[in-house]
Design a protein around this motif. Structure first.
Motif, mmCIF file in Angstrom:
data_model
loop_
_atom_site.group_PDB
_atom_site.id
_atom_site.type_symbol
_atom_site.label_atom_id
_atom_site.label_comp_id
_atom_site.label_asym_id
_atom_site.label_seq_id
_atom_site.Cartn_x
_atom_site.Cartn_y
_atom_site.Cartn_z
ATOM 1 N N LYS A 6 0.829 -1.203 0.000
ATOM 2 C CA LYS A 6 0.000 0.000 0.000
ATOM 3 C C LYS A 6 0.866 1.258 0.000
ATOM 4 O O LYS A 6 0.554 2.241 -0.678
ATOM 5 N N ASP A 7 1.971 1.219 0.773
ATOM 6 C CA ASP A 7 2.886 2.354 0.780
ATOM 7 C C ASP A 7 3.447 2.594 -0.614
ATOM 8 O O ASP A 7 3.521 3.744 -1.083
ATOM 9 N N ARG A 8 3.844 1.551 -1.297
ATOM 10 C CA ARG A 8 4.381 1.706 -2.655
ATOM 11 C C ARG A 8 3.332 2.275 -3.605
ATOM 12 O O ARG A 8 3.641 3.128 -4.456
ATOM 13 N N ALA A 9 2.098 1.826 -3.455
ATOM 14 C CA ALA A 9 1.028 2.343 -4.315
ATOM 15 C C ALA A 9 0.774 3.824 -4.040
ATOM 16 O O ALA A 9 0.556 4.612 -4.971
ATOM 17 N N LEU A 10 0.812 4.194 -2.764
ATOM 18 C CA LEU A 10 0.640 5.602 -2.420
ATOM 19 C C LEU A 10 1.781 6.452 -2.959
ATOM 20 O O LEU A 10 1.573 7.585 -3.417
ATOM 21 N N GLU A 12 3.447 5.893 -5.657
ATOM 22 C CA GLU A 12 3.223 6.020 -7.100
ATOM 23 C C GLU A 12 2.138 7.059 -7.383
ATOM 24 O O GLU A 12 2.272 7.895 -8.283
ATOM 25 N N ARG A 13 1.055 7.017 -6.641
ATOM 26 C CA ARG A 13 0.002 8.023 -6.806
ATOM 27 C C ARG A 13 0.529 9.424 -6.490
ATOM 28 O O ARG A 13 0.220 10.390 -7.202
ATOM 29 N N ALA A 14 1.329 9.517 -5.437
ATOM 30 C CA ALA A 14 1.846 10.822 -5.026
ATOM 31 C C ALA A 14 2.759 11.429 -6.085
ATOM 32 O O ALA A 14 2.723 12.648 -6.327
ATOM 33 N N ARG A 15 3.568 10.588 -6.735
ATOM 34 C CA ARG A 15 4.480 11.114 -7.752
ATOM 35 C C ARG A 15 3.743 11.786 -8.901
ATOM 36 O O ARG A 15 4.272 12.680 -9.562
ATOM 37 N N ALA A 16 2.510 11.377 -9.125
ATOM 38 C CA ALA A 16 1.736 11.948 -10.225
ATOM 39 C C ALA A 16 1.160 13.324 -9.882
ATOM 40 O O ALA A 16 0.888 14.115 -10.792
ATOM 41 N N VAL A 17 0.979 13.612 -8.606
ATOM 42 C CA VAL A 17 0.271 14.847 -8.229
ATOM 43 C C VAL A 17 1.022 15.731 -7.232
ATOM 44 O O VAL A 17 0.576 16.841 -6.932
ATOM 45 N N ILE A 18 2.161 15.253 -6.704
ATOM 46 C CA ILE A 18 2.969 16.011 -5.751
ATOM 47 C C ILE A 18 4.396 16.054 -6.292
ATOM 48 O O ILE A 18 4.952 14.996 -6.611
ATOM 49 N N PRO A 19 4.989 17.223 -6.440
ATOM 50 C CA PRO A 19 6.357 17.284 -6.979
ATOM 51 C C PRO A 19 7.319 16.385 -6.208
ATOM 52 O O PRO A 19 7.455 16.496 -4.987
ATOM 53 N N GLY A 20 7.940 15.465 -6.922
ATOM 54 C CA GLY A 20 8.865 14.530 -6.299
ATOM 55 C C GLY A 20 8.195 13.447 -5.493
ATOM 56 O O GLY A 20 8.871 12.581 -4.932
ATOM 57 N N GLN A 37 6.854 5.679 3.780
ATOM 58 C CA GLN A 37 6.613 7.108 3.612
ATOM 59 C C GLN A 37 5.286 7.540 4.221
ATOM 60 O O GLN A 37 5.156 8.657 4.705
ATOM 61 N N PHE A 38 4.307 6.650 4.206
ATOM 62 C CA PHE A 38 2.949 7.027 4.621
ATOM 63 C C PHE A 38 2.516 6.243 5.860
ATOM 64 O O PHE A 38 2.790 5.048 5.986
ATOM 65 N N TRP A 48 1.650 3.264 13.120
ATOM 66 C CA TRP A 48 1.327 2.225 12.157
ATOM 67 C C TRP A 48 1.409 2.836 10.770
ATOM 68 O O TRP A 48 0.858 3.924 10.518
ATOM 69 N N ASP A 49 2.113 2.157 9.859
ATOM 70 C CA ASP A 49 2.233 2.695 8.509
ATOM 71 C C ASP A 49 0.997 2.349 7.689
ATOM 72 O O ASP A 49 0.035 1.733 8.193
ATOM 73 N N ALA A 50 0.986 2.780 6.435
ATOM 74 C CA ALA A 50 -0.196 2.613 5.592
ATOM 75 C C ALA A 50 -0.563 1.153 5.381
ATOM 76 O O ALA A 50 -1.717 0.827 5.098
ATOM 77 N N ASP A 51 0.412 0.254 5.535
ATOM 78 C CA ASP A 51 0.154 -1.177 5.380
ATOM 79 C C ASP A 51 -0.210 -1.857 6.688
ATOM 80 O O ASP A 51 -0.411 -3.072 6.723
ATOM 81 N N GLY A 52 -0.277 -1.078 7.777
ATOM 82 C CA GLY A 52 -0.636 -1.655 9.067
ATOM 83 C C GLY A 52 0.527 -2.171 9.875
ATOM 84 O O GLY A 52 0.318 -2.744 10.954
ATOM 85 N N ASN A 53 1.776 -1.976 9.403
ATOM 86 C CA ASN A 53 2.943 -2.404 10.176
ATOM 87 C C ASN A 53 3.134 -1.476 11.383
ATOM 88 O O ASN A 53 3.039 -0.257 11.258
ATOM 89 N N GLU A 54 3.417 -2.055 12.512
ATOM 90 C CA GLU A 54 3.518 -1.319 13.770
ATOM 91 C C GLU A 54 4.980 -1.079 14.144
ATOM 92 O O GLU A 54 5.829 -1.962 13.967
ATOM 93 N N TYR A 55 5.274 0.121 14.680
ATOM 94 C CA TYR A 55 6.636 0.484 15.059
ATOM 95 C C TYR A 55 6.639 1.182 16.420
ATOM 96 O O TYR A 55 5.759 2.000 16.699
ATOM 97 N N VAL A 56 7.638 0.889 17.235
ATOM 98 C CA VAL A 56 7.976 1.799 18.327
ATOM 99 C C VAL A 56 8.693 2.966 17.664
ATOM 100 O O VAL A 56 9.690 2.785 16.971
#
Length: 431
Positions: A6-10, A12-20, A37-38, A48-56
């Motif tokens: 999901k992060d990778r997909a986001l 890719e979407r971001a590159r189309a509409v946000i510079p860089g 990134q998300f 928790w990242d966009a894919d649901g992975n949890e981090y301290v």
């Protein structure tokens, strides 16, 4: 095993509409691919990242998370204010209460003004220093970060030489260098900026000597210039007062942000009594600077700062983590440098000129659910628990073991932008 589809997909979407695809300090362009990134949510010391992975999380949103994501007291205050209104035709009572609280807590402060970001506050401090003194020159430590405005951004693209025409530089914690900058200014110094300690990216951190801090105060007094301490990054992580109170030094101005609303968007400029008239004379504003919800959140945050042992708990957990990582590095045969206060840690490996080793280790920890950073100082939150520290040290120990297995085969640093930053920092190294 973490996933990042999901992060990778986001991205890719971001590159189309946000510079860089992303910009600014939260961009992962200088980080390994393992870093997401998300993100979707935070709670306490975890994200928790966009894919649901949890981090301290040891970045704390690059500082704002002081008391824990979604701290109950802060969220309750913010929600109550949101139910009544946020950005209105004028501020709410919370603005006055917040200013009263800050003035009562910060020993040098007689008044407060509010804005949104650290760059707002530091730029407002510069304008006020010039308005008060009628002078032009601003003295800043070499390589020091005070925000993204043209006068100080680390990336000067799009700026003009005129934006920095009256900025003079000195070496941090070098009183002779600061004296030389005063001499070069030839009586035209409006103010001196200093951070509570040296906390720049891609380099070791260090605390200033009391001699430097007190000498800077004296030089400003002798020249009738303003001493401005930039607390945006370190505020309320070293002390409940301004950070240089620990060195017996009171600045004329301090700039605050990040932690002030425990993540709600608010920053502040605090000043001493002699600057009250000058502060009233300048024109500074913003459409959202007077929003009530962040101010209510800040009032609640400061109540916790005043009445709880948040600072002592944060330092104790951070020191436990620092000692544990030091023992692990020694056991696995690695030399590391842990610099700066434990609650704002920076970790580098010895004999790692292109940072390939540090990058590998940090990425290995991220894959195990602990978000460390390889080149930026990190941040502890008072919400860290014994379980968070235990998970952290288990992950870092495994990361050291993985690093030891892969040591001979780690490729050179592949990111040319990282290599460029390392080279630039080496040329500006203050020590």
């Amino acid at each position: 095993m973490t996933t990042n589809s999901k992060d990778r997909a986001l991205r890719e979407r971001a590159r189309a509409v946000i510079p860089g695809g992303m910009y600014g300090h939260e961009s992962v362009a200088l980080l390994p691919e393992d870093f997401p990134q998300f993100f979707s949510r935070g709670e306490g010391a975890r994200i928790w990242d966009a894919d649901g992975n949890e981090y301290v999380d040891y970045m704390c949103a690059f500082g704002p998370n002081l008391l824990g994501y979604r701290n109950p007291a802060v969220e309750e205050a913010a929600s109550a204010q949101a139910a009544m209104g946020d950005t209105l035709t004028g501020p709410s009572e919370a603005m006055v209460t917040l200013a009263e609280d800050l003035v009562s807590m910060i020993s040098h402060a007689a008044w407060a003004m509010f804005c949104k970001n650290g760059s707002d506050a530091t730029s407002m401090a510069m304008v006020l220093a010039r308005a008060h003194s009628g002078r032009r020159k601003i003295l800043v430590a070499q390589g020091a970060y005070h925000g993204a405005s043209p006068w100080n951004t680390p990336n000067p693209k799009g700026t003009l030489p005129e934006d920095r025409a009256h900025i003079l530089y000195f070496r941090y914690d070098d009183l002779d260098s600061l004296r030389d900058a005063f001499r070069e200014a030839d009586g035209d110094v409006a103010g001196v900026f200093a951070t509570p300690f040296r906390h720049e990216v891609f380099e070791d951190q260090f605390l200033p000597s009391a001699e430097f801090a007190r000498g800077a105060r004296q030089l400003c007094d002798d020249a009738d210039a303003l001493l401005i301490v930039d607390e945006v990054r370190a505020g309320f992580r070293l002390a409940r007062d301004a950070s240089w109170s620990l060195l017996g030094v009171e600045p004329d101005l301090t700039t605050w942000g990040k932690v002030l609303g425990n993540g709600y968007p608010i920053s502040a400029l605090l000043g001493c009594e002699k600057l009250r008239a000058s502060a009233s004379s300048i024109y500074v504003t913003g459409s959202f600077w007077f929003s009530a919800v962040p101010m209510a959140a800040a009032v609640a945050t400061l109540a916790v700062v005043r009445t709880s042992d948040y600072l002592e708990r944060m330092i104790a957990r951070a020191e436990e983590m620092r000692k544990g990582i030091a023992a692990q590095a020694d056991a696995h045969g690695f030399g590391i440098r842990q610099t700066g206060p434990a609650q704002m840690p920076q970790i580098f490996f010895a004999d790692d000129p292109d940072m390939r080793i540090g990058y590998f280790w940090a990425a290995a920890a991220v894959r195990r659910g602990v978000y460390l950073h390889p080149y930026h100082n990190m941040f502890a939150t008072s919400a860290l628990t014994e379980a968070d520290i235990a998970k952290t040290l288990a992950a870092t120990d495994e990361a050291f073991a993985e690093l030891k297995r892969a040591w001979a085969n780690i490729p050179p640093q592949p990111n040319p932008a990282v290599l460029a930053r390392i080279k630039a920092k080496a040329l500006l190294s203050p020590r």
